[in-house]
Design an enzyme around this catalytic site. Structure first.
Site, PDB file in Angstrom:
ATOM      1  N   GLY A 186       0.783  -1.235   0.000  1.00 41.94           N
ATOM      2  CA  GLY A 186       0.000   0.000   0.000  1.00 41.94           C
ATOM      3  C   GLY A 186       0.810   1.276   0.000  1.00 41.94           C
ATOM      4  O   GLY A 186       0.274   2.358   0.174  1.00 41.94           O
TER       5      GLY A 186
ATOM      6  N   LYS B  77      11.049   2.080  11.388  1.00 43.96           N
ATOM      7  CA  LYS B  77      10.996   2.062  12.845  1.00 43.96           C
ATOM      8  C   LYS B  77      10.791   3.470  13.393  1.00 43.96           C
ATOM      9  O   LYS B  77      10.049   3.682  14.357  1.00 43.96           O
ATOM     10  CB  LYS B  77      12.283   1.442  13.410  1.00 43.96           C
TER      11      LYS B  77
ATOM     12  N   GLY C 138       2.362   2.327  -2.570  1.00 43.09           N
ATOM     13  CA  GLY C 138       2.306   2.893  -3.922  1.00 43.09           C
ATOM     14  C   GLY C 138       3.306   2.326  -4.892  1.00 43.09           C
ATOM     15  O   GLY C 138       3.628   2.961  -5.897  1.00 43.09           O
TER      16      GLY C 138
ATOM     17  N   SER D   9      16.673  -7.870  16.313  1.00 41.88           N
ATOM     18  CA  SER D   9      16.754  -6.450  16.673  1.00 41.88           C
ATOM     19  C   SER D   9      16.159  -6.183  18.051  1.00 41.88           C
ATOM     20  O   SER D   9      15.996  -5.043  18.455  1.00 41.88           O
ATOM     21  CB  SER D   9      16.051  -5.594  15.625  1.00 41.88           C
TER      22      SER D   9
END
Ligand code: ADP
Length: 985
Positions: free
Chosen positions: A512, A929, A514, A886
C-alpha cells in the site's frame, strides 16, 4: 502368282518417312504399282496360325493380298493392323505396294523382283517427277551404282528415305539414270555422321557435300542398300530401299560410282524353332510397343500399307528400321546376313526401345495424374468452399488466413528480423499444405497468429522531457522523492544518449505504499505502454518461458503475451511480488526470470512457444517486493533497489487530501462543493484507523466515507422529491439527523421544492446546495469505531517493561517486551519465553538473559537476582510476526529493569541486537521504525551507532522533534534507560 494393280496414294508425314529428315513438310507420293508379287513361302504355318487367331476378329478387313490364287490377309499384317487400328476401308488405300526384291526362295524371288516395281505412269495421280518410274533393268542387274552417302541411319529394304543431294553433278547423274529407266543408286551410311549438336550439324553436312571421290568412299560403310530413286524434287531425292549391297571397287570419282555385290541372306531353315521363337518374340514385343507408342503405330501403318509382308528377315529389318536404335546398331543389323542373328539383334534393340517407351509412358502418366489430381482437388475445394459459404459455416479459409497474416506483417516488414521473417514464410507455406481440419493446421495457425501479431521493432516514442516527466510523477504521487529522482535520472541519461536502455528497478516496501501505482506512473511519464504481471506463487516455468508448441493448448510465456497486448516493443513491465516467487516443481522460475531480466541475456530471449528469439533489451522492468531478503540473490544482484519505507502521519494527510480524496470523490460522483472533511477528522482517521505503513487501508476508508456520503446525498435528494407522506421511516430518520446537527450537514431546504415546481429542476438545485460536513465527532458514523486502540499501553512503563521497535513486511511497529518474576528461591534462576517468537528471537532472549546477568554482576556484584529468580519474558501483540535480530537490547533492558526494580525512562523506544560481549549490532528498517516510533508518540529512540547514517538520510519531517541516540555498547543504553533520574536530579 500375281497380285493386282495397285493405285496407291500415300500420305506420309515427314516423321514417318525419315525419322526427322523432312521437317515440317508433307509429302504426297503417288505410287502406281502393277503386278505386285506376293510369295506364299513368306509365311511359316506356325506364323499363320498365330496371326489368324487374332486376325479372326478383324472380319471387316478387305482381303487385298492374294497368296497364290486365294485372297488371304497377311497374318502379321492383320495382327499389326489390329493393333494400329488401321482400317483399310476407312483409309483411302485399297492396295499395298511391295518393293521387296529379296525373296527367300530362289526362282520365284527372281520373278517377283522382276515385276516388283514396274510402274504405270497412266495410273499416277500426276505426271510429275514424283511418280515411281518404271525401270528397264532389273534391280539385280545393277552392278555399278552411284554411291550416295546417307548421314543418319542406314536405309533398310522396304523403307523410304529422303536425302538432299547438293552436288549438281550427282543430281544430274540421278536424273539421267531415271531417264534411262534405271533409277537405282546405292545408299551407304557415313561412318561418322554429323554430331548431335544442331549448330554444328549443318557444318558437318556441308563437309559431306564437299567430299568427293576416294575421300568420300573411305568415309562410307561398305555395306549399303540398293535404292530406287522414287522421286526427285529440287535437291530432295526420295529413295526406297531394295536389297543389300557391298562395295567392291570404285569405278569413277565424280560422281562417285562403285561396283557392288548383291548380298543375300544366309540360307536358313524356316522351321527352325529358335528362329521361330525369336521372331515371335519380336512380334510380341512389337505388339507391346505398338500399344504404347503412337509413333511406332504410324510406322507400322505406313509399312503395312505399302509393304505388308513380313518374312523373318524382313521382320528383323522392319524392327531395326523403326526403333530408335543408333546408327551403328542399325548398320550392324543391315550388315548381318545370318537371319537368326539379325532377328536377335533387332529383338535387343526393340526390347531397349520398349523399356524407353515404358519409361516415357510412366513419365507421361505421372505428369498427367499430377495435373488431373490437382485439378480435381482444386475443383473439390472450390465446391467445398461454396457449400460452406452456402451453409454459413465458412471458417477461416486458408488463403484468406494467409492473406490476413501477410497483411499484418506488410506495414513493418523491414523491421521484422530476418530469422523471424523466414520462419513466418516457412509457416505460411506449411499452412497451405495442411488439411484445414487437421490439428496441426490449428497449431500452425495459432503459431502464425502469435508470430505476426508481435510488435517487431515497433517502439513507442519515448519522452525525454525531464520537466514534463516530473510533472506527471508529481501529479500521481505525493513524496517518493527518491523514486522520482531515479526515474528522472533515467530520462536524462536517455536524452543524452539518444536511446534509453532497459533497466531493472526494484521497488521494495510494505503493502500500500504505492509501488504498483508508481510503476504505472513511471510508464506514463516515459510514454511507454504499461504491463503488469504478478509472479507471487508462480511455480511453473512455462508461465515465463512458454510451453512447447507440441503440447495441447500450448501458450507463449507472459512476456510474449505482454508484447502482444501492449503492441510496442519497449513497454514498462511491472513484475509484482518478485519476493514471493514460488518454487518450481519442474525447472526453477527464478532462473527463468533471470533470463528474462538480465540485460546481458534478454536481447535474445527465447520463448519455447515462439521458438525465435525476441529482443527485450528495450523493455524497462520494474519489480516490486515487500522484503528484499526474499528475492533470489542472482536476481537481486541485477536490480537497482529503491525502498519505500512507508508514510508518517503528516505524509498520509497530504496523500489523503491531495490524492486519495480526489479519486474517491471522482469515483463516487460527489462534487467537491458537496462535502468537506475536516483536518481533524482526517488526522483521526489516520491515527486511529489506518496506522499501517502504506495508505491502502486509508484509501479504503476514504472511499467508504465517500460512498456513504453519496448514499446520503441521493437519499436526501429523493426525500425532497417525494411528497411527505411517501417518506420511508428510515429516510425520515436521516433527514431528522441532518436537521439535528446543522453544523455537520448543511442542508439548506429549498423553499420552492415543496411547491409545484418541475421535479427535475428541484432535484438538481437541491443537490447543488447540499454540503456534507465530516468532523472528528461524526467520523465514527462513516467508518465505525476506531480499530486501533492506543498502541501505548502505558503512560509510564512499569518495571520490567520496555518498548522495542520492530520491522516486518508490513512496515515498522512498536512492541512491548515484558518480564516478570515467576518464583524466587536459591538456584531457581531461569527464563521462560512466550509470545510466538521465532528461533532467532528465542536465541536473542537467551543471550539477553546471559548479558543482563553479566552486566548485573559488574554493576552490583552482590545482587543475586538472576541466580535466584525464575523469570518469564513475554512479547505481546499477537498478530505481529516476531522474529528478527533487533530485540536484544530491549530484552536486556527489560530484564535489568526488573533486576534493579527501576522503570525505564518515559517515552523511550530502542532497537538493536547485542552480542554476548555487549556490542550493539546494526539493524534494518531505520525509517520504518522511526515512523512507527513517531506514531506511538515516542520522544527518545536508541539506535545502533552503525545506523546513524541511515537516520541522517531521513527526511526532516520524519526526524523532527525526536531525541535519538546512537550507541555501540550496551553500557550506553543502560545509562540512557536508567540514568535519567540522575540527569533529572
Ligand atoms: P503497493 O503496490 O505498494 O501495495 P499500491 O501501488 O497498490 O501499493 O498503492 C495503493 C494505493 O495507494 C494506490 O491507489 C496509490 O495511488 C495510493 N498511493 C500510494 N502511495 C501514494 C502516494 N505517495 N501518493 C499518492 N497516492 C499514493
Amino acid at each position: 502368282m500375281k497380285g493386282f494393280d495397285t493405285n496407291l496414294r500415300l500420305q506420309a508425314s515427314s516423321r514417318e518417312l525419315s525419322n526427322g529428315f523432312l521437317h515440317k513438310r508433307q509429302n504426297f507420293i503417288n505410287l502406281n504399282l502393277r503386278n505386285c508379287y506376293y510369295p506364299r513361302s513368306s509365311f511359316s504355318p506356325t506364323m499363320l496360325k498365330l496371326f489368324t487367331s487374332s486376325a479372326s476378329r478383324v472380319q471387316h478387313l478387305t482381303p487385298a493380298i492374294r497368296v497364290g490364287s486365294s485372297p488371304v490377309e497377311s497374318p502379321l499384317f492383320k495382327a499389326l493392323s489390329q493393333i494400329t487400328g488401321w482400317n483399310r476401308r476407312s483409309g483411302s488405300l485399297g492396295h499395298r505396294a511391295f518393293f521387296c526384291s529379296e525373296p527367300t526362295d530362289g526362282e520365284a524371288a527372281a520373278e517377283a523382283e522382276a515385276k516388283a516395281v514396274e510402274s504405270d505412269s497412266e495410273g499416277s495421280d500426276s505426271k510429275s517427277s514424283s511418280a515411281i518410274v518404271s525401270t528397264n533393268p532389273r534391280p539385280e542387274d545393277c552392278l555399278t551404282v552411284l554411291a550416295l552417302p546417307v548421314p543418319h541411319r542406314p536405309l533398310f529394304p522396304g523403307f523410304y528415305m529422303p536425302i538432299y543431294v547438293k552436288d549438281p553433278k550427282v543430281l544430274a547423274a540421278l536424273q539421267e539414270s531415271r531417264r534411262r529407266q534405271a533409277p537405282y543408286a546405292g545408299a551407304f551410311l557415313l561412318k561418322d555422321g554429323p554430331s548431335a549438336d544442331s549448330s554444328s550439324s549443318t557444318d558437318a553436312e556441308k563437309n559431306i557435300n564437299e567430299l568427293k571421290g576416294k575421300e568420300l568412299l573411305n568415309r562410307l560403310h561398305e555395306v549399303g542398300t540398293l535404292a530406287q530413286i522414287s522421286s526427285i524434287q529440287g535437291d530432295q531425292v526420295i529413295l526406297v530401299g531394295h536389297r543389300r549391297l557391298r562395295i567392291t571397287e570404285m569405278v569413277s570419282e565424280e560422281p562417285l560410282t562403285v561396283k557392288v555385290d548383291h548380298l543375300k541372306d544366309n540360307p536358313f531353315d524356316m522351321d527352325d524353332d529358335v528362329i521361330k521363337a525369336t521372331s515371335f518374340e519380336v512380334i510380341s514385343t512389337l505388339r507391346d510397343v505398338l500399344k504404347t507408342s503412337s509413333l511406332w503405330r504410324d510406322h507400322v501403318q505406313t509399312y503395312t500399307q505399302h509393304i505388308g509382308d513380313f518374312t523373318y528377315p524382313r521382320l528383323a529389318d522392319f524392327g531395326a528400321a523403326i526403333c530408335g536404335a543408333n546408327r551403328h546398331q542399325a548398320q550392324e543389323v543391315l550388315e548381318e546376313l545370318d537371319v537368326h542373328k539379325r532377328l536377335r539383334l533387332t529383338l535387343e534393340l526393340m526390347k531397349k526401345e520398349m523399356e524407353i517407351s515404358k519409361i516415357q509412358e510412366s513419365i507421361a502418366k505421372a505428369i498427367e495424374e499430377k495435373i488431373s489430381g490437382e485439378q480435381r482437388r482444386y475443383l473439390l475445394n472450390e465446391q467445398l468452399k461454396a457449400i460452406k459459404k452456402e451453409l454459413g459455416v465458412e471458417t477461416d479459409d486458408k488463403s484468406a488466413l494467409s492473406a490476413k497474416f501477410k497483411e499484418r506483417i506488410e506495414p513493418n516488414k523491414e523491421k521484422i528480423p530476418a530469422h523471424v521473417l523466414q520462419v513466418i514464410e516457412e509457416e505460411l507455406t506449411k499452412l497451405q499444405l495442411l488439411e484445414a481440419s487437421s490439428s496441426e493446421f490449428n497449431v500452425t495457425r495459432n503459431y502464425l497468429d502469435w508470430l505476426t501479431i508481435l510488435p517487431w521493432g515497433n517502439y513507442s516514442d519515448e519522452n525525454f522531457d525531464v520537466v514534463g516527466a516530473q510533472k506527471i510523477l508529481d501529479e500521481d504521487h505525493y513524496g517518493l522523492s527518491d523514486v522520482k529522482e531515479r526515474i528522472l535520472e533515467f530520462i536524462a541519461v536517455g536524452r543524452l544518449r539518444g536511446t534509453s536502455q532497459g533497466k531493472i528497478i526494484c521497488l521494495s516496501g510494505p503493502p500500500g505504499v504505492g509501488k504498483t501505482s508508481i510503476g504505472r506512473s513511471i510508464a506514463r511519464a516515459l510514454n511507454r505502454k504499461f504491463f503488469r504481471f504478478s509472479v507471487g506463487g508462480l511455480g511453473d516455468v512455462a508461465e515465463i518461458k512458454g510451453h512447447r508448441r507440441t503440447y495441447v493448448g500450448a501458450m507463449p510465456g507472459k512476456m510474449v503475451q505482454c508484447l502482444k497486448s501492449v503492441g510496442t516493443a519497449n513497454p514498462l513491465v511491472l513484475i509484482d511480488e518478485i519476493d514471493k516467487l514460488g518454487r518450481g516443481h519442474a525447472g526453477d522460475p527464478a532462473s527463468a526470470l533471470l533470463e528474462l531480466l538480465d540485460p546481458e541475456q534478454n536481447a535474445n530471449f527465447l520463448d519455447h512457444y515462439l521458438d525465435v528469439t525476441i529482443d527485450l533489451s528495450k523493455v524497462l522492468f520494474v519489480c516490486t517486493a515487500n522484503v528484499i531478503d526474499m528475492i533470489p540473490n542472482p536476481l537481486l544482484d541485477r536490480m537497482e533497489v529503491i525502498s519505500i519505507a512507508g508514510y508518517i502521519t503528516d505524509e498520509k494527510v497530504h496523500i489523503a487530501r491531495d490524492y486519495l480524496e480526489k479519486t474517491a470523490r471522482g469515483d463516487c460522483g460527489v462534487k467537491p462543493e458537496q462535502v468537506e472533511v475536516s483536518d481533524a477528522a482526517l488526522l483521526s482517521l489516520i491515527e486511529n484507523y489506518c496506522r499501517e505503513a502504506g495508505v491502502r487501508n486509508l484509501q479504503k476508508q476514504i472511499e467508504k466515507i465517500y460512498r456513504k456520503i453519496a448514499l446520503k446525498l441521493v437519499r436526501e435528494g429523493a426525500v425532497a422529491e417525494e411528497p411527505a407522506v411517501a417518506i420511508d421511516p428510515e429516510e425520515a430518520e436521516i433527514v431528522a439527523d441532518v436537521g439535528e446537527s446543522p453544523e455537520n450537514h448543511t442542508v439548506e431546504e429549498n423553499p420552492v421544492s415543496s411547491a409545484e415546481e418541475p421535479k427535475e429542476a428541484a432535484q438538481t438545485e437541491k443537490i447543488a446546495i447540499e454540503k456534507v460536513m465530516i468532523d472528528e465527532s461524526n467520523l465514527a458514523d462513516y467508518v465505525g469505531k476506531p480499530v486501533f486502540h492506543e498502541e501505548k499501553l502505558y503512560e509510564q512503563t512499569p518495571v520490567g517493561v520496555v518498548m522495542g521497535l520492530a520491522w516486518t513486511s508490513m512496515g515498522g511497529s512498536t512492541l512491548y517486551i515484558e518480564t516478570t518474576v515467576v518464583e524466587e528461591g536459591e538456584g531457581k534462576g531461569g527464563l521462560n519465553i512466550t509470545g510466538q517468537l521465532g528461533d532467532v528471537m528465542k536465541e536473542s532472549a537467551q543471550i539477553a538473559h546471559t548479558v543482563a546477568r553479566k552486566i548485573m554482576l559488574e554493576k552490583e556484584p552482590e545482587n543475586q537476582f538472576f541466580a535466584n529468580s525464575k523469570l518469564h519474558l513475554h512479547v505481546p501483540a499477537g498478530a505481529t510476526p516476531k522474529d528478527g535480530p533487533s530485540a536484544g537490547c530491549t530484552m536486556i533492558t527489560s530484564l535489568l529493569s526488573l533486576a534493579t526494580k527501576k522503570p525505564v525512562r518515559k517515552d523511550l523506544a530502542m532497537t538493536g541486537e547485542v552480542t554476548l560481549t555487549g556490542r550493539i549490532l546494526p539493524i534494518g528498517g531505520v525509517k520504518e521504525k522511526t515512523i512507527a516510533a513517531r506514531r506511538s508518540q515516542i520522544k527518545t529512540i536508541i539506535f545502533p551507532e552503525a545506523n546513524r547514517r541511515d537516520f541522517d538520510e531521513l527526511a526532516e519531517n520524519v526526524k523532527e522533534g525526536l531525541d535519538v541516540h546512537f550507541v555501540d555498547d550496551y553500557g550506553k543504553i543502560f545509562e540512557l534507560a536508567f540514568g535519567y533520574d540522575k540527569q533529572e536530579d
